[in-house]
Design a protein around this motif. Sequence first.
Motif, PDB file in Angstrom:
ATOM      1  N   LEU A  29      26.023   9.327 -12.957  1.00 31.85           N
ATOM      2  CA  LEU A  29      25.065   9.274 -14.053  1.00 31.85           C
ATOM      3  C   LEU A  29      23.639   9.062 -13.544  1.00 31.85           C
ATOM      4  O   LEU A  29      23.424   8.423 -12.511  1.00 31.85           O
ATOM      5  CB  LEU A  29      25.420   8.119 -14.998  1.00 31.85           C
ATOM      6  N   THR A  30      22.678   9.579 -14.311  1.00 31.70           N
ATOM      7  CA  THR A  30      21.274   9.304 -14.053  1.00 31.70           C
ATOM      8  C   THR A  30      20.677   8.635 -15.287  1.00 31.70           C
ATOM      9  O   THR A  30      21.028   8.991 -16.428  1.00 31.70           O
ATOM     10  CB  THR A  30      20.508  10.591 -13.700  1.00 31.70           C
ATOM     11  N   ILE A  31      19.826   7.657 -15.081  1.00 34.68           N
ATOM     12  CA  ILE A  31      19.233   6.909 -16.185  1.00 34.68           C
ATOM     13  C   ILE A  31      18.098   7.717 -16.806  1.00 34.68           C
ATOM     14  O   ILE A  31      17.178   8.146 -16.108  1.00 34.68           O
ATOM     15  CB  ILE A  31      18.711   5.546 -15.692  1.00 34.68           C
ATOM     16  N   LEU A 132      30.211   5.227 -12.794  1.00 34.01           N
ATOM     17  CA  LEU A 132      31.115   4.537 -13.697  1.00 34.01           C
ATOM     18  C   LEU A 132      32.504   5.112 -13.460  1.00 34.01           C
ATOM     19  O   LEU A 132      32.718   6.312 -13.647  1.00 34.01           O
ATOM     20  CB  LEU A 132      30.677   4.718 -15.151  1.00 34.01           C
ATOM     21  N   SER A 133      33.418   4.264 -13.044  1.00 39.30           N
ATOM     22  CA  SER A 133      34.764   4.727 -12.702  1.00 39.30           C
ATOM     23  C   SER A 133      35.784   4.193 -13.690  1.00 39.30           C
ATOM     24  O   SER A 133      35.777   3.002 -14.041  1.00 39.30           O
ATOM     25  CB  SER A 133      35.138   4.284 -11.287  1.00 39.30           C
ATOM     26  N   VAL A 155      24.738   8.973 -24.732  1.00 38.86           N
ATOM     27  CA  VAL A 155      23.637   9.696 -25.374  1.00 38.86           C
ATOM     28  C   VAL A 155      22.433   8.768 -25.575  1.00 38.86           C
ATOM     29  O   VAL A 155      22.550   7.674 -26.125  1.00 38.86           O
ATOM     30  CB  VAL A 155      24.087  10.273 -26.737  1.00 38.86           C
ATOM     31  N   GLY A 156      21.288   9.211 -25.069  1.00 42.72           N
ATOM     32  CA  GLY A 156      20.062   8.460 -25.219  1.00 42.72           C
ATOM     33  C   GLY A 156      19.810   7.417 -24.145  1.00 42.72           C
ATOM     34  O   GLY A 156      18.748   6.782 -24.134  1.00 42.72           O
ATOM     35  N   GLU A 160      24.928  12.695 -17.756  1.00 42.65           N
ATOM     36  CA  GLU A 160      26.061  12.900 -16.866  1.00 42.65           C
ATOM     37  C   GLU A 160      25.746  14.043 -15.890  1.00 42.65           C
ATOM     38  O   GLU A 160      25.599  15.194 -16.291  1.00 42.65           O
ATOM     39  CB  GLU A 160      27.299  13.224 -17.711  1.00 42.65           C
ATOM     40  N   LEU A 161      25.643  13.707 -14.614  1.00 44.78           N
ATOM     41  CA  LEU A 161      25.373  14.710 -13.592  1.00 44.78           C
ATOM     42  C   LEU A 161      26.649  15.420 -13.154  1.00 44.78           C
ATOM     43  O   LEU A 161      26.651  16.633 -12.902  1.00 44.78           O
ATOM     44  CB  LEU A 161      24.724  14.062 -12.365  1.00 44.78           C
TER      45      LEU A 161
END
Length: 484
Positions: A29-31, A132-133, A155-156, A160-161
């Motif tokens: 994930l990217t923030i 996140l696993s 969302v927001g 998700e990369l």
Amino acid sequence: MSDAAIDLDDVQGTILRGYRVNLARHFVLTITDAAATGKLIAALVRGDHGLPTITTARRIVPKPAIFVNLCFSASGLAALGVSPEQLASFDAAFQRGATDPASAATVGDVGASAPQHWIGGLDNGAQVHILLSVWATDSCAALESVSARLRAAFVGSVAELYTQDGAQFPDRTVHFGYRHGIAQPTIIGAPPRKRHAPDAQAPVPAGEFLLGHPNAAGGTYRVLPAELSTNSSYAVFRILEQDVAGFEAMLARHAAETGIDTELLAAKILGRWRNGNPLTLAPAMQGTRLPDPELNNFEFVSADPATDDTLGLKCPIGAHIRRNNPRDAAVIGTDSTHHRILRRSMPYGPQYDQTRPDQHARGLIGYFINASIRNQFEFLSSEWNRASDFVKSATGPEGPAAGNAVYNISGEDVLVGVNDPARSSFTVAGKGPKGSANRTLHGFSRLVTTRGGVYCFFPSIKGLLFLAALPAAGAERPLAQSST
């Protein structure tokens, strides 16, 4: 802090526990909004809004269907508001990150394994913020249900990369056919684990895997701020593609050239037969799989010629398990206790059928957990897996006439080394002075290619709540300035 004083409710579960599950899904994930991400983290810690709760090291009875853990890259911590001055206190390798050229060169992520070839956006370490696993005991439906709830919550806050699934094989083997997950260190103060094969080695101090606890050197790893400095840990996330067809072809070729039985050669390369039995205890034939308590109950050095393996006549000194854990063998630098790691991995991709060859991607995915990436994961990868001069001069009970350990290893690790057919080698030791009876095999290709990696920080539960509140505490700044 005493080794025994581990607050299990404050430690993320995957650090101290092997969940013994059959399915996994890893979200990269990217923030996109730090404040919203803080709220997401808090919701995961508390299990709010129908989200799964972050799993702690406290054993849950009955066993749940789902386990969840959360970790961050250095870029991710910066995006949440951890300052550059605070990040400077973290493990030096973690600060560099997996895509840094120095990191890649150290662990052998070169050529086809170089970060620029990595999949799923993992080639750009600055945008990889969170892993996140989710592990599922045995239910695809439970995994999909949790994934749907998580994606709705993303969302927001995060984007998700990439997502990579894993699934255990029924016999708990990996694609190369070996049974895995056997040799895990026993940690002082950690709860006993079911089905754990006891290690003949002394238990390892908790500080080798948890910050804020004494480590094997008598010190304590700490970071700033203090809220992140106890019961946290580091990990290296890896996607490792395995060339199964190439491995089996290699075994067949060298077996034909040398007359060594194919399965014995496979055992020599790993140090265990494919069913898990160690060569030190079963040097001649695989036999029936030993009970779990016996699989890891051995050392390499003994005053008794019948059980001694100082020279690697049973288990080659260059075998995978011996490079990664020399146990009581004499090695340059500190002993193996200072460099142990925990492995939390499982296969991805379909099992390979030699009668129906295919081009599916397959390999291993998961975490290598330690309290110092540089002293543990990177040390193993560079000093022991990729070099052959870390072995000290040592003779067995029969004296120099039988040989010396320094002559009985060559090349890099056959399984995970950066092997080039033009210069790779593997030594099968024979009894004789100065390696005179050794047999050295040549022409190995690289069998494992890195497809992705992240240097991670697993905060404690209290640390997660601290990070959750950090953006709202006034640490807002543009994400473009928060990447390292």
